[in-house]
Enzyme design. Structure first.
Site, short mmCIF file in Angstrom:
data_model
loop_
_atom_site.label_atom_id
_atom_site.label_comp_id
_atom_site.label_asym_id
_atom_site.label_seq_id
_atom_site.Cartn_x
_atom_site.Cartn_y
_atom_site.Cartn_z
N HIS A 1 -96.59 -20.88 44.00
CA HIS A 1 -96.39 -22.31 43.71
C HIS A 1 -97.46 -22.75 42.70
CE1 HIS A 1 -94.05 -23.41 47.61
NE2 HIS A 1 -93.73 -22.19 47.18
N GLU B 1 -99.41 -25.26 42.59
CA GLU B 1 -100.67 -25.67 43.20
C GLU B 1 -101.54 -24.47 43.58
OE1 GLU B 1 -97.54 -26.56 43.98
OE2 GLU B 1 -97.53 -28.33 45.27
N CYS C 1 -95.72 -28.98 49.24
CA CYS C 1 -95.10 -28.48 50.47
C CYS C 1 -96.20 -28.26 51.52
CB CYS C 1 -94.36 -27.17 50.18
SG CYS C 1 -95.47 -25.77 49.88
#
Length: 146
Positions: A49, A51, A79
């Protein structure tokens, strides 16, 4: 306004031609210097991801495990995995664009930072250039359905 500038940077880093969801993230220090940039890259790594990749790059660049004096800008609400990592790394501020009504874990669903499991709660700012961030997602998924 710095927030719009940095969110625009996260948006511009998204690869709209990728098969991955168009999500970008940047990490900025207290002096407003960009420390890292990343986009989703989950094709061969489900933890890829934006991030996670931005945080990995920032801790490598700075040579630290905690990012106390840094802020993260993300085009989509994190998430549960990413919100937990943000908590673990003690990012000071979290800025995100669009809410993720299905998997969002900041304000939309699980609310990781409100949980007893959260080690640290950053300052949270949502809706930064929300329409532009939503447009990226809408276009991406509309093209997938063709």
């Amino acid at each position: 306004m710095f927030h719009n500038k940095f969110m625009k940077e996260a948006i511009s880093y998204v690869d709209i031609n990728s098969s991955d969801a168009p999500i970008g993230a940047i990490i900025v220090d207290d002096e407003n210097k960009i420390i890292s940039r990343a986009r989703n890259n989950t094709e061969h790594d489900p933890s890829g991801h934006a991030e996670v990749l931005a945080i990995r790059q920032a801790v490598d660049t700075l040579g630290v495990k905690k990012l106390y004096n840094c802020s993260i800008y993300i085009t989509l609400e994190p998430c549960p995995m990413c919100a937990t990592l943000i908590s673990y790394t003690r990012l000071k501020n979290l800025y995100y664009g669009a809410r993720d009504l299905k998997f969002g874990a900041v304000e939309s669903n699980v609310k990781i930072f409100e949980s007893n499991l959260s080690l640290f709660k950053p300052n949270i700012y949502s809706g930064i250039l929300e329409n532009e961030c939503l447009e990226l997602l809408k276009n991406h998924f509309a093209n997938k359905r063709l």
